[in-house]
Scaffold this active site. Structure first.
Site, PDB file in Angstrom:
ATOM      1  N   LYS A 174     -30.859 -61.256 -63.364  1.00 59.42           N
ATOM      2  CA  LYS A 174     -31.183 -62.114 -62.621  1.00 59.42           C
ATOM      3  C   LYS A 174     -31.499 -61.655 -61.287  1.00 59.42           C
ATOM      4  O   LYS A 174     -30.672 -60.901 -60.634  1.00 59.42           O
ATOM      5  CB  LYS A 174     -30.018 -63.256 -62.376  1.00 59.42           C
ATOM      6  CG  LYS A 174     -30.209 -64.708 -61.495  1.00 59.42           C
ATOM      7  CD  LYS A 174     -31.100 -65.460 -62.317  1.00 59.42           C
ATOM      8  CE  LYS A 174     -31.315 -66.722 -61.373  1.00 59.42           C
ATOM      9  NZ  LYS A 174     -31.955 -68.050 -62.323  1.00 59.42           N
TER      10      LYS A 174
ATOM     11  N   SER B 271     -34.720 -63.605 -65.020  1.00 56.40           N
ATOM     12  CA  SER B 271     -34.933 -64.880 -64.294  1.00 56.40           C
ATOM     13  C   SER B 271     -34.799 -64.524 -62.764  1.00 56.40           C
ATOM     14  O   SER B 271     -34.171 -63.842 -62.415  1.00 56.40           O
ATOM     15  CB  SER B 271     -33.790 -65.727 -64.756  1.00 56.40           C
ATOM     16  OG  SER B 271     -33.927 -67.072 -63.984  1.00 56.40           O
TER      17      SER B 271
ATOM     18  N   GLY C 139     -32.058 -72.515 -65.246  1.00 56.30           N
ATOM     19  CA  GLY C 139     -32.281 -73.963 -64.758  1.00 56.30           C
ATOM     20  C   GLY C 139     -33.284 -74.479 -65.753  1.00 56.30           C
ATOM     21  O   GLY C 139     -34.202 -73.902 -66.305  1.00 56.30           O
TER      22      GLY C 139
ATOM     23  N   SER D 295     -42.985 -63.900 -69.210  1.00 54.80           N
ATOM     24  CA  SER D 295     -43.893 -63.193 -69.771  1.00 54.80           C
ATOM     25  C   SER D 295     -44.428 -61.981 -68.847  1.00 54.80           C
ATOM     26  O   SER D 295     -44.936 -61.148 -69.333  1.00 54.80           O
ATOM     27  CB  SER D 295     -45.440 -63.950 -70.111  1.00 54.80           C
ATOM     28  OG  SER D 295     -45.696 -64.506 -68.758  1.00 54.80           O
TER      29      SER D 295
ATOM     30  N   GLN E 278     -41.948 -58.834 -70.162  1.00 54.81           N
ATOM     31  CA  GLN E 278     -40.819 -59.042 -71.200  1.00 54.81           C
ATOM     32  C   GLN E 278     -41.501 -59.218 -72.588  1.00 54.81           C
ATOM     33  O   GLN E 278     -41.519 -60.364 -72.980  1.00 54.81           O
ATOM     34  CB  GLN E 278     -40.029 -60.284 -70.539  1.00 54.81           C
ATOM     35  CG  GLN E 278     -39.439 -60.045 -69.231  1.00 54.81           C
ATOM     36  CD  GLN E 278     -39.117 -61.311 -68.586  1.00 54.81           C
ATOM     37  OE1 GLN E 278     -38.318 -62.023 -68.919  1.00 54.81           O
ATOM     38  NE2 GLN E 278     -39.956 -61.408 -67.571  1.00 54.81           N
ATOM     39  N   GLY E 279     -41.384 -58.229 -73.228  1.00 60.11           N
ATOM     40  CA  GLY E 279     -42.324 -58.179 -74.613  1.00 60.11           C
ATOM     41  C   GLY E 279     -43.850 -58.482 -74.236  1.00 60.11           C
ATOM     42  O   GLY E 279     -44.405 -58.773 -73.232  1.00 60.11           O
TER      43      GLY E 279
END
Length: 356
Positions: free
Chosen positions: A162, A211, A79, A331, A334-335
């Site tokens: 998700k 997400s 979204g 964040s 995620q990397g």
């Protein structure tokens, strides 16, 4: 089996008319749609409206209830479209006979794009954002990899997840990302405990984007990568931008696919791009290259994730020449903090193998 990826645009949160046209004329069969990722406008309610639109349309073709559509087809609604982000959705299509897990493929064939999907059991509220969710996510990612037929973990280029929002969605996203990293062999499970979740930022996945949503009760996974001998004209590649200004990192991803992107992709090469998946991390730090930014302190601080997405989308979209690339913000493992994770799905150039 044949693997395909289609991207269609939306004129409003419930607009699935482009898919409906393809279903009516037979270009796409509903039973071949195995996953959907959408960049939707509006808040969580609009995101739910988009989900319902897909449920209503597909249930008429598949004869499943709305709940069965939701349970059987991972639908990831990302979204809020800040900046120049254009609402759209990506369809993951797999046609032909289902392959058996572990099927042997021609080892001499070029590596081509494949994907796999999986959903976990329903998580209990008290399990969300804990090491239990880490283990559930790891198990589900492994199941999606098996569904893709990929046997070498280095051939996995993108894991889209998700998961439930729960109490504090950041911990749920973090747990899912850590679980994916374990499944991909990026982190040893023994290194993770409850304190690691959003606590130890040295632990992360370089190929996972997560997400969270209040509509989810389970962990939904779509894995993308390459497999030798796969029936697809597409190929996947992945990499990382150290920060949102790191064009060299972005160009490197395209170069692995034989795409010259400096300074931007030319029109012929733009047409080869099927989709670009970006995970933006600019809001994880209060600075970029030592210079202060105000995503967390200025008037729009409550929308820092949207700002991070808009920045990454503008930079990457400017190179690709497309406003319908998919961009999410996260964040939570995620990397490295502040980095952008990049995955590109493109038509393979003649005589080339899989990207890396």
């Amino acid at each position: 089996m044949r693997y395909e990826l289609l991207k269609l645009t939306m004129t409003h949160p419930g607009d699935v008319s482009e898919l409906e046209k393809l279903l009516v004329d037979g270009s796409v069969r509903a039973e071949d749609i195995k996953g959907i990722i959408a960049q939707t406008e509006g808040d969580g309610y609009a995101r739910g409206y988009s989900t319902l639109a897909f449920q209503v349309l597909l249930s008429g073709y598949l004869g499943w209830t709305h709940e069965e559509i939701f349970d059987r087809i991972p639908m990831m609604m990302i979204g809020k479209t800040g900046g120049l982000m254009s609402p759209h959705y990506t369809l993951f299509i797999r046609s032909g006979a289902e392959h058996a897990s572990g099927t042997t493929v021609d080892p001499t064939g070029d590596k081509r794009f494949v994907f796999g999907v999986a959903s976990s059991r329903v998580l209990l509220p008290e399990e969300i954002g804990t090491t239990v969710q880490i283990d559930v996510a790891a198990e589900t990612v492994r199941a999606a990899i098996a569904d893709s037929g990929i046997t070498a973990l280095e051939d996995v280029h993108c894991v889209e997840i998700k998961c439930p929002w729960g109490i504090g969605g950041a911990r749920s996203k973090a747990s899912s990302a850590l679980g994916s990293a374990v499944a991909l062999g990026e982190i040893s499970r023994e290194k993770i405990d409850e304190a690691s979740i959003n606590g130890d930022h040295s632990l992360y996945s370089l190929r996972t984007s997560v997400s969270a949503g209040g509509e989810q009760t389970a962990v939904r996974v779509i894995v993308m990568g390459n497999r030798a001998g796969a029936d697809s004209k597409l190929v996947a590649a992945s990499g990382m931008m150290q920060d949102s200004f790191d064009l060299a990192g972005l160009h490197e991803v395209f170069s692995t696919l034989g795409l010259a992107s400096q300074p931007v992709l030319e029109a012929d090469e733009q047409r080869r791009i099927r989709q670009v998946f970006v995970n933006a991390g600019a809001d994880a730090l209060p600075h970029v290259r030592g210079q202060r930014h105000t995503m967390h302190t200025d008037a729009l601080s409550m929308h820092s994730g949207i700002l991070a997405k808009a920045v990454a989308h503008a930079v990457v979209g400017g190179v690709v020449g497309d406003a319908t690339i998919l961009c999410s913000a996260g964040s939570e493992h995620q990397g490295p903090q502040g980095a952008n994770l990049i995955a590109v799905i493109a038509e393979a150039a003649a005589g080339t193998g899989g990207g890396r």
